[in-house]
Design a protein around this motif. Structure first.
Motif, PDB file in Angstrom:
ATOM      1  N   ALA A  44     -55.079  75.465  65.778  1.00 28.65           N
ATOM      2  CA  ALA A  44     -56.042  74.112  66.325  1.00 28.65           C
ATOM      3  C   ALA A  44     -55.298  73.332  67.112  1.00 28.65           C
ATOM      4  CB  ALA A  44     -56.785  73.505  65.193  1.00 28.65           C
ATOM      5  N   TYR A  45     -54.550  73.772  68.775  1.00 27.78           N
ATOM      6  CA  TYR A  45     -53.899  73.019  69.085  1.00 27.78           C
ATOM      7  C   TYR A  45     -55.796  72.241  69.935  1.00 27.78           C
ATOM      8  CZ  TYR A  45     -50.464  76.772  69.441  1.00 27.78           C
ATOM      9  OH  TYR A  45     -49.639  77.812  68.879  1.00 27.78           O
ATOM     10  N   GLU A  46     -54.950  70.726  69.918  1.00 25.60           N
ATOM     11  CA  GLU A  46     -55.508  69.626  70.913  1.00 25.60           C
ATOM     12  C   GLU A  46     -55.588  70.432  72.368  1.00 25.60           C
ATOM     13  OE1 GLU A  46     -55.022  65.727  69.434  1.00 25.60           O
ATOM     14  OE2 GLU A  46     -53.860  66.751  67.927  1.00 25.60           O
ATOM     15  N   GLU A  61     -58.288  84.021  83.005  1.00 24.89           N
ATOM     16  CA  GLU A  61     -58.835  84.745  81.462  1.00 24.89           C
ATOM     17  C   GLU A  61     -58.616  83.935  80.071  1.00 24.89           C
ATOM     18  OE1 GLU A  61     -61.123  87.280  79.371  1.00 24.89           O
ATOM     19  OE2 GLU A  61     -61.095  87.466  82.102  1.00 24.89           O
ATOM     20  N   VAL A  62     -57.154  83.675  79.666  1.00 25.21           N
ATOM     21  CA  VAL A  62     -57.205  83.474  78.522  1.00 25.21           C
ATOM     22  C   VAL A  62     -57.680  81.863  78.444  1.00 25.21           C
ATOM     23  CG1 VAL A  62     -55.244  81.462  77.378  1.00 25.21           C
ATOM     24  CG2 VAL A  62     -54.406  84.312  78.737  1.00 25.21           C
ATOM     25  N   CYS A  63     -58.077  81.086  79.876  1.00 27.18           N
ATOM     26  CA  CYS A  63     -58.738  79.806  79.900  1.00 27.18           C
ATOM     27  C   CYS A  63     -60.423  80.007  79.307  1.00 27.18           C
ATOM     28  CB  CYS A  63     -58.759  79.502  81.188  1.00 27.18           C
ATOM     29  SG  CYS A  63     -59.851  77.796  81.073  1.00 27.18           S
ATOM     30  N   ARG A  64     -61.099  81.593  79.806  1.00 29.94           N
ATOM     31  CA  ARG A  64     -62.117  82.310  79.699  1.00 29.94           C
ATOM     32  C   ARG A  64     -62.537  82.064  78.466  1.00 29.94           C
ATOM     33  NH1 ARG A  64     -61.043  85.089  84.540  1.00 29.94           N
ATOM     34  NH2 ARG A  64     -62.533  84.703  86.130  1.00 29.94           N
ATOM     35  N   ARG A  65     -61.691  82.780  77.854  1.00 32.74           N
ATOM     36  CA  ARG A  65     -61.859  83.086  76.538  1.00 32.74           C
ATOM     37  C   ARG A  65     -61.716  81.830  75.410  1.00 32.74           C
ATOM     38  NH1 ARG A  65     -58.637  89.315  75.677  1.00 32.74           N
ATOM     39  NH2 ARG A  65     -59.588  89.886  77.854  1.00 32.74           N
ATOM     40  N   VAL A  66     -60.288  81.446  75.801  1.00 35.67           N
ATOM     41  CA  VAL A  66     -60.540  79.925  74.958  1.00 35.67           C
ATOM     42  C   VAL A  66     -61.920  79.133  74.618  1.00 35.67           C
ATOM     43  CG1 VAL A  66     -58.855  78.148  74.754  1.00 35.67           C
ATOM     44  CG2 VAL A  66     -58.100  80.327  75.026  1.00 35.67           C
ATOM     45  N   ARG A  67     -62.187  78.717  75.746  1.00 32.80           N
ATOM     46  CA  ARG A  67     -63.202  77.978  76.067  1.00 32.80           C
ATOM     47  C   ARG A  67     -64.315  78.705  75.226  1.00 32.80           C
ATOM     48  NH1 ARG A  67     -62.208  73.835  76.829  1.00 32.80           N
ATOM     49  NH2 ARG A  67     -63.884  72.927  76.789  1.00 32.80           N
ATOM     50  N   LEU A  69     -64.051  79.562  71.986  1.00 29.94           N
ATOM     51  CA  LEU A  69     -64.176  79.410  70.758  1.00 29.94           C
ATOM     52  C   LEU A  69     -64.294  78.407  70.161  1.00 29.94           C
ATOM     53  CD1 LEU A  69     -59.897  79.443  70.523  1.00 29.94           C
ATOM     54  CD2 LEU A  69     -61.457  81.726  70.044  1.00 29.94           C
ATOM     55  N   PRO A  70     -65.192  78.526  68.559  1.00 26.93           N
ATOM     56  CA  PRO A  70     -65.891  77.867  68.135  1.00 26.93           C
ATOM     57  C   PRO A  70     -65.505  76.392  68.503  1.00 26.93           C
ATOM     58  CG  PRO A  70     -65.727  79.353  66.642  1.00 26.93           C
ATOM     59  CD  PRO A  70     -64.781  79.595  67.734  1.00 26.93           C
ATOM     60  N   ASP A  71     -63.798  75.569  68.427  1.00 24.43           N
ATOM     61  CA  ASP A  71     -64.022  74.729  68.653  1.00 24.43           C
ATOM     62  C   ASP A  71     -62.528  74.451  69.405  1.00 24.43           C
ATOM     63  OD1 ASP A  71     -62.816  71.978  68.279  1.00 24.43           O
ATOM     64  OD2 ASP A  71     -62.569  72.465  66.087  1.00 24.43           O
ATOM     65  N   PRO A  72     -63.099  75.058  70.825  1.00 25.56           N
ATOM     66  CA  PRO A  72     -61.729  75.086  71.777  1.00 25.56           C
ATOM     67  C   PRO A  72     -61.178  73.713  71.968  1.00 25.56           C
ATOM     68  CG  PRO A  72     -63.750  74.228  72.926  1.00 25.56           C
ATOM     69  CD  PRO A  72     -64.352  74.618  71.117  1.00 25.56           C
ATOM     70  N   GLY A  95     -63.926  76.425  83.730  1.00 23.39           N
ATOM     71  CA  GLY A  95     -64.076  75.782  82.217  1.00 23.39           C
ATOM     72  C   GLY A  95     -62.851  75.209  82.477  1.00 23.39           C
ATOM     73  N   ALA A  96     -61.777  74.625  82.821  1.00 21.12           N
ATOM     74  CA  ALA A  96     -60.264  74.370  82.260  1.00 21.12           C
ATOM     75  C   ALA A  96     -60.948  72.256  82.727  1.00 21.12           C
ATOM     76  CB  ALA A  96     -59.310  73.858  83.735  1.00 21.12           C
ATOM     77  N   ASP A  97     -60.323  71.611  81.508  1.00 22.07           N
ATOM     78  CA  ASP A  97     -60.474  70.105  81.259  1.00 22.07           C
ATOM     79  C   ASP A  97     -59.690  69.626  83.278  1.00 22.07           C
ATOM     80  OD1 ASP A  97     -61.869  69.852  79.304  1.00 22.07           O
ATOM     81  OD2 ASP A  97     -60.394  71.412  78.456  1.00 22.07           O
ATOM     82  N   ASP A  98     -58.003  70.132  82.870  1.00 20.93           N
ATOM     83  CA  ASP A  98     -57.210  69.480  84.095  1.00 20.93           C
ATOM     84  C   ASP A  98     -57.067  70.661  84.980  1.00 20.93           C
ATOM     85  OD1 ASP A  98     -56.823  67.531  85.274  1.00 20.93           O
ATOM     86  OD2 ASP A  98     -55.366  66.368  83.759  1.00 20.93           O
ATOM     87  N   TYR A  99     -56.358  70.203  86.003  1.00 18.15           N
ATOM     88  CA  TYR A  99     -55.661  70.547  86.625  1.00 18.15           C
ATOM     89  C   TYR A  99     -54.421  70.067  87.383  1.00 18.15           C
ATOM     90  CZ  TYR A  99     -55.196  74.229  90.318  1.00 18.15           C
ATOM     91  OH  TYR A  99     -54.703  75.746  90.901  1.00 18.15           O
TER      92      TYR A  99
END
Length: 220
Positions: A44-46, A61-67, A69-72, A95-99
């Protein structure tokens, strides 16, 4: 705070991880996209610092899949492509939160990671109590008999893990996983040394017991 750095440039990944650890963060490192996804499914990474140009599985693709997750975790994309269109694509389409574009100032990276962690924060947990000890996770404060006791981040995290266990033994490997990170040698004496310092600061050498073969637990 637990952070995953997904970056295939070994030196850059090492420098980022080392710098974040000096900021009292627990940091794991992944060198490929498939490894990063696997680690996100099991830990469970923050915050995940994610390079877009990863091998095997792209950062996109990692970003898409991670987003999904039940608690991304919160995702900070780290990339050499810093044009407006790239930023918009990463934030809206992936769906990234920051860049953050390379090259970057490390102080800015730290500030962005901390900001994302605050956004990812769960509801404020209540204080934990054990005999004469009160631990307030929200205020990051520990009192013994009503007097505040100054603890290092690692000491605080170890005490919190023991108090959350409610008197049950917490295995050495579980303390390493919860308080440190995968970078730490599982044979390390860091846990024992931290517990020893905790006993001294709590003013009671027997408040934390070592159960042979089981781990550490709070007494009383």
């Amino acid at each position: 705070m637990r952070v995953l750095v997904a970056e295939d440039h070994h030196l850059l990944a090492r420098n980022i991880a080392t710098g974040l650890r000096r900021q009292s963060m627990a940091v794991d490192v992944a060198a490929s996209g498939d490894e990063a996804e696997r680690m996100c499914r099991h830990t469970a990474y923050e915050v995940v610092i994610l390079d877009r140009d990863l091998p095997v599985l792209t950062g996109d693709e990692v970003c898409r899949r991670v987003r999904r997750l039940p608690d991304p975790p919160r995702v900070l994309l780290l990339t050499a492509a810093g044009e407006l269109g790239d930023r918009v694509y990463g934030l809206e389409r992936l769906g990234a939160d920051d860049y953050l574009a390379k090259p970057f100032d490390f102080a800015e990276l730290v500030a962005r990671v901390r900001a994302l962690s605050r956004r990812a924060a769960r509801p404020t947990p209540p204080p934990l109590r054990h005999d004469r000890i009160v631990l307030d996770p929200a205020r990051h404060e520990v009192t013994v008999d009503g007097s505040r006791t100054a603890l290092t981040p690692k000491e605080f995290a170890v005490l919190r893990a023991l108090m959350e266990a409610g008197g049950e033994a917490v295995a050495h490997r579980d303390l390493v996983r919860a308080v440190w990170d995968e970078h730490l040698d599982p044979r390390t004496t860091a846990v024992r040394a931290t517990v020893s310092r905790l006993r001294g600061k709590l003013g009671d050498r027997v408040v934390i017991a070592a159960d042979t073969g089981r781990g550490y637990r709070l007494c009383g």
